[in-house]
Design an enzyme around this catalytic site. Structure first.
Site, PDB file in Angstrom:
ATOM      1  N   SER A 142       6.513   1.472   4.389  1.00  0.00           N
ATOM      2  CA  SER A 142       5.762   0.542   3.542  1.00  0.00           C
ATOM      3  C   SER A 142       4.963   1.394   2.572  1.00  0.00           C
ATOM      4  CB  SER A 142       4.793  -0.294   4.403  1.00  0.00           C
ATOM      5  OG  SER A 142       3.827  -0.950   3.603  1.00  0.00           O
ATOM      6  N   TYR A 155      -2.603  -1.645  10.460  1.00  0.00           N
ATOM      7  CA  TYR A 155      -1.271  -1.619   9.835  1.00  0.00           C
ATOM      8  C   TYR A 155      -1.082  -0.309   9.080  1.00  0.00           C
ATOM      9  CZ  TYR A 155       2.842  -3.114   7.156  1.00  0.00           C
ATOM     10  OH  TYR A 155       4.107  -3.215   6.613  1.00  0.00           O
TER      11      TYR A 155
END
Ligand SMILES: NC(=O)c1ccc[n+]([C@@H]2O[C@H](COP(=O)([O-])OP(=O)(O)OC[C@H]3O[C@@H](n4cnc5c(N)ncnc54)[C@H](O)[C@@H]3O)[C@@H](O)[C@H]2O)c1
Length: 273
Positions: A142, A155
């Protein structure tokens, strides 16, 4: 057909980016096992690709379930060439100060469990089959694997950990097995949050609007899963990417190309400035 004869296993392949990767792999000639916790999602992807895609239901946080996914792949396709570790959850940008004391342990365990341990266990389960085929692993990272504010504390830490996992596994598995990653930016998907933070029913697609994306990045639009899948095909195709290991392809709208005073400089081009 760039993936003719390739046998792949995709975790989280029943929805969003993983589903689009499965569809693209099949279109390029691959046979695919989808390992996911979603029974309806598995039913949909196997129905869309009869005879080419098999489904295995389970939780990526369990080694036994990962081993079952690999065993079913070997039984169905007589080998495994490409593992795509992709199943993940998001934290909806929850900051440390807003992580409640009574939920922080469980939230850490759930996000790290899916996003990091899930990748580790998939690699563990698939490793010997990939050594036998001289195959490769590809992990979904990501923008949050490189930059802050693509998620909250947990995250972002989990995706940075995924980067470390890719680099260490690329070292440990060379030269037999290549290990690479794709680091997407925002994607219009059903990405969920951790149950530990009561976020399991939230869907990223409900909050990720075109307006929310506008103005933040040099390339200024709301991408769909299909905008990212060619990178996975490239990394899976040994004939094209055979010299790549420990590599991560960033496709994120230009996080590394944001200006200091302005997001993008090219707006001036229209005026000839
Ligand atoms: N959507 C985005 O904006 C975005 C951006 C960058 C990276 N990513 C990453 O892309 C990957 C795919 O996410 P997506 O956006 O396609 O979301 P998604 O929710 O549409 O797909 C994720 C899939 O993983 C499965 N899954 C989740 N937890 C699981 C578990 N414990 N065991 C088995 N399966 C499980 C879900 O059932 C689902 O099918 C994730 O790693 C995510 O972090 C997403």
């Amino acid at each position: 057909m760039r993936l003719a004869g390739v046998r792949a296993l995709v975790t989280g392949g029943a929805s969003g980016l993983g589903r689009a990767v499965v569809d693209h792999f099949v279109a390029e000639g691959a046979r695919v096992t989808v390992f996911d916790r979603s029974e309806p999602g598995l039913a949909a992807v196997t129905a869309a690709h009869p005879g080419t895609v098999i489904g295995v239901q389970g939780d990526v946080r369990e080694l036994a379930a990962n081993r079952r996914a690999v065993a079913d792949t070997l039984a169905a396709f007589d080998g495994l060439d490409v593992l795509v570790g992709n199943a993940g959850i998001w934290d909806y940008n929850r900051s440390l100060v807003n992580l409640p004391d009574d939920k922080i342990d469980a939230a850490f365990d759930e996000i790290m469990g899916v996003n990091v341990k899930g990748y580790l266990l998939a690699a563990k389960a698939a490793l010997l089959a990939l050594v036998a085929s001289e195959g490769s692993m590809i992990f979904t990272v990501s923008n949050a694997g490189f930059y802050p504010d693509g998620g909250g504390t947990l995250y972002t830490a989990s995706k940075h950990a995924a980067v470390g996992l890719i680099r260490q596994l690329a070292f440990e598995c060379a030269p037999k097995v290549r290990v690479n990653g794709v680091a997407p930016g925002a994607i219009n998907t059903d990405l969920r949050g951790p149950a530990a933070l009561d976020m399991q029913d939230r869907s990223l697609g409900d909050v990720l609007t075109k307006d929310a994306m506008t103005g933040n990045l040099p390339i200024d639009r709301l991408p769909n899963p299909e905008d990212y899948t060619a990178a996975f095909v490239f990394l899976a195709a040994a004939g094209e990417s055979g010299h790549a290991t420990g590599s991560i392809i960033n496709i994120d709208g230009g996080f590394a190309a944001r200006g200091v005073s302005r997001v993008r400089g090219g707006d001036a081009l229209a005026n000839g400035d």
